[in-house]
Design a protein around this motif. Structure first.
Motif, PDB file in Angstrom:
ATOM      1  N   ASP A 147      -9.234  -6.179   8.579  1.00  7.65           N
ATOM      2  CA  ASP A 147      -8.720  -4.806   8.701  1.00  7.65           C
ATOM      3  C   ASP A 147      -7.462  -4.758   9.755  1.00  7.65           C
ATOM      4  N   LEU A 148      -6.437  -4.072   9.173  1.00  5.23           N
ATOM      5  CA  LEU A 148      -5.238  -3.939   9.680  1.00  5.23           C
ATOM      6  C   LEU A 148      -5.065  -2.360  10.140  1.00  5.23           C
ATOM      7  N   VAL A 149      -4.552  -2.140  11.408  1.00  2.00           N
ATOM      8  CA  VAL A 149      -4.321  -0.743  11.635  1.00  2.00           C
ATOM      9  C   VAL A 149      -2.911  -0.724  11.404  1.00  2.00           C
ATOM     10  N   ALA A 150      -2.457   0.098  10.154  1.00  3.46           N
ATOM     11  CA  ALA A 150      -1.067   0.434   9.750  1.00  3.46           C
ATOM     12  C   ALA A 150      -0.635   1.644   9.898  1.00  3.46           C
ATOM     13  N   CYS A 151       0.256   1.935   9.197  1.00  2.00           N
ATOM     14  CA  CYS A 151       1.274   3.206   9.321  1.00  2.00           C
ATOM     15  C   CYS A 151       0.238   4.384   8.517  1.00  2.00           C
ATOM     16  N   PRO A 152       0.361   5.473   8.877  1.00  2.00           N
ATOM     17  CA  PRO A 152      -0.105   6.660   8.232  1.00  2.00           C
ATOM     18  C   PRO A 152       0.834   6.954   7.177  1.00  2.00           C
ATOM     19  N   HIS A 153       0.436   7.877   6.154  1.00  2.00           N
ATOM     20  CA  HIS A 153       1.348   8.214   4.989  1.00  2.00           C
ATOM     21  C   HIS A 153       2.463   9.088   5.485  1.00  2.00           C
ATOM     22  N   GLY A 154       3.488   8.821   5.057  1.00  2.00           N
ATOM     23  CA  GLY A 154       5.013   9.546   5.455  1.00  2.00           C
ATOM     24  C   GLY A 154       5.561   8.823   6.483  1.00  2.00           C
ATOM     25  N   TRP A 155       5.118   7.919   7.110  1.00  2.00           N
ATOM     26  CA  TRP A 155       5.923   7.024   8.218  1.00  2.00           C
ATOM     27  C   TRP A 155       6.684   6.076   7.325  1.00  2.00           C
ATOM     28  N   ALA A 156       7.729   5.792   7.827  1.00  2.00           N
ATOM     29  CA  ALA A 156       8.617   4.911   7.310  1.00  2.00           C
ATOM     30  C   ALA A 156       8.101   3.476   7.269  1.00  2.00           C
ATOM     31  N   CYS A 157       7.597   3.178   8.240  1.00  2.00           N
ATOM     32  CA  CYS A 157       6.796   1.639   8.206  1.00  2.00           C
ATOM     33  C   CYS A 157       5.659   1.681   7.341  1.00  2.00           C
ATOM     34  N   GLU A 158       5.133   2.609   6.885  1.00  2.00           N
ATOM     35  CA  GLU A 158       3.890   2.727   5.831  1.00  2.00           C
ATOM     36  C   GLU A 158       4.761   1.698   4.366  1.00  2.00           C
ATOM     37  N   LYS A 159       5.767   2.182   4.195  1.00  2.00           N
ATOM     38  CA  LYS A 159       6.625   1.385   2.819  1.00  2.00           C
ATOM     39  C   LYS A 159       6.829   0.032   3.206  1.00  2.00           C
ATOM     40  N   ILE A 160       7.017  -0.516   4.480  1.00  2.00           N
ATOM     41  CA  ILE A 160       7.379  -1.882   4.712  1.00  2.00           C
ATOM     42  C   ILE A 160       6.086  -2.532   4.862  1.00  2.00           C
ATOM     43  N   ILE A 161       4.862  -2.051   5.295  1.00  2.00           N
ATOM     44  CA  ILE A 161       3.810  -2.660   5.340  1.00  2.00           C
ATOM     45  C   ILE A 161       3.196  -2.977   3.938  1.00  2.00           C
ATOM     46  N   ALA A 162       3.436  -1.933   3.039  1.00  2.00           N
ATOM     47  CA  ALA A 162       3.116  -2.115   1.654  1.00  2.00           C
ATOM     48  C   ALA A 162       3.803  -3.035   0.901  1.00  2.00           C
ATOM     49  N   HIS A 163       5.082  -3.054   1.207  1.00  2.00           N
ATOM     50  CA  HIS A 163       5.875  -4.149   0.663  1.00  2.00           C
ATOM     51  C   HIS A 163       5.515  -5.533   1.036  1.00  2.00           C
ATOM     52  N   HIS A 164       5.368  -5.671   2.460  1.00  2.00           N
ATOM     53  CA  HIS A 164       4.971  -7.003   2.635  1.00  2.00           C
ATOM     54  C   HIS A 164       3.650  -7.369   2.058  1.00  2.00           C
ATOM     55  N   LEU A 165       2.467  -6.557   2.007  1.00  2.00           N
ATOM     56  CA  LEU A 165       1.179  -6.809   1.259  1.00  2.00           C
ATOM     57  C   LEU A 165       1.608  -7.173  -0.117  1.00  2.00           C
ATOM     58  N   ASP A 166       2.296  -6.459  -0.901  1.00  2.00           N
ATOM     59  CA  ASP A 166       2.511  -6.650  -2.258  1.00  2.00           C
ATOM     60  C   ASP A 166       3.445  -8.160  -2.366  1.00  2.00           C
ATOM     61  N   THR A 167       4.333  -8.261  -1.948  1.00  2.00           N
ATOM     62  CA  THR A 167       5.187  -9.458  -2.167  1.00  2.00           C
ATOM     63  C   THR A 167       4.471 -10.520  -1.597  1.00  2.00           C
TER      64      THR A 167
END
Length: 349
Positions: free
Chosen positions: A159-179
């Protein structure tokens, strides 16, 4: 003839005195008198101190500062372009480049440095767990023993404490997990960041492993100190997210205290925190422009205030007191900013 000459001189002297009095009055007049300002405020609490300081400076210049509109990052950049708000002091660049609309540069401007080069971000894990399991990067979370150690809800994922929806960092974290093909290994928690981090601090202090994203300035670093309680870990080399393209060299940081390696690839670009303001507002308010260009706050001061908020001093009255204390300790600097803003306004008349 002599009487006429004396009368003329007397009249000229009176006119000169009136002009001098008028000039003195104009110099004393506050440039913001009779003007309202609509600021925006972010949806994260760590920006409230900066908000309050800049709003207080505008009030000292005579402006009536309206209650800030709380907006998400993406909503703010739409609002500033439409002219619905005048400014905010929470622009993270280049991170926020991906959020600005097409006409942004025509309608708004990025200026000044609230905190220059202080906006680093990345992933941290408990130091003891990093040592025990040999954790150096996100890739290590593919290992069953590591996933199990950080699995809070029993779903088999860390479990990772990540960024809420709408934050710019949310997209980057999702990108890291995807790639990195980590979506089956890491559960990114995107609910309230503050609540999740409060729970994380509590877990860490009770000796349990923790895994979270954070940034600076932020109270989290004051509560869980890198190098002592937690360590920054690497993001393995991956294709950059859209907002990071052509800035890959800024993903790597050297000599970062508490980093698991040196250098370290944080996966996030170091950002400047800057003012974003509507161009029409800046054009009509040279005092505000000048203030935004010269005003800046030390990273350490923001982090120290954020820690006080986490400890319970988070009411509007508390933040107002923090502002008063900061101004008193930095009076010479503060007065120079106000003077520069007044001078800029006077120069336009």
């Amino acid at each position: 003839m002599n009487i006429s000459l004396r009368a003329g001189r007397k009249l000229a002297c009176m006119l000169l005195m009136l002009c001098l009095a008028s000039s003195a009055l104009a110099a004393d007049e506050l440039p913001g008198n009779g003007k309202e300002v609509q600021p925006a405020s972010p949806s994260w609490s760590t920006g409230l101190f900066q908000d309050a300081l800049y709003n207080r400076a505008l009030e000292e210049l005579g402006y009536t500062v309206k209650k800030p509109k709380e907006l998400s990052n993406s909503s703010f950049y739409q609002a500033i372009s439409r002219g619905d708000v005048d400014f905010w002091v929470n622009g993270w660049f280049p991170l926020h480049n991906a959020l600005v609309p097409r006409d942004f540069r025509e309608k708004a401007e990025v200026l000044g440095h609230v905190v220059q080069g202080g906006g680093i971000a990345g992933y941290l894990v408990s130091r003891k767990a990093a040592d025990k399991f040999g954790i150096h990067s996100l890739e290590d979370f593919k290992r069953p023993d590591v996933k199990a150690a950080f699995d809070i809800n029993g779903d088999g994922k860390a479990d990772l404490v990540a960024c809420p929806h709408g934050w710019a960092c949310e997209k980057i974290i999702a990108h890291h997990l995807d790639t990195l093909d980590l979506n089956d290994d890491i559960n990114a928690m995107t609910t309230s960041y503050t609540a999740n981090m409060a729970n994380t601090v509590s877990r860490a202090h009770s000796g349990q492993p923790v895994f979270f994203y954070t940034w600076t300035p932020n109270w989290t670093i004051a509560k869980l100190k890198p190098g002592k309680d937690v360590v920054w870990i690497n993001v393995p080399q991956t294709s950059p997210e859209t907002s990071q393209k052509e800035l890959e060299d800024k993903l790597v940081v050297q000599h970062l205290p508490g980093a698991v390696t040196d250098p370290i690839n944080l996966g996030f670009i170091a950002n400047d925190i800057q003012v974003v303001a509507n161009k029409q507002f800046l054009s009509e308010n040279p005092a505000a422009r000048a203030l935004f260009e010269v005003m800046t706050i030390p990273l350490a001061d923001v982090a120290a205030q954020n820690a006080k908020m986490f400890e319970g001093e988070s009411s509007p009255e508390d933040i107002d007191r923090h502002v008063n204390t900061w101004i008193a300790r930095n009076k010479k600097k503060w007065d120079s900013w106000i003077h520069a803003a007044k001078k800029a306004a006077a120069a336009t008349h």
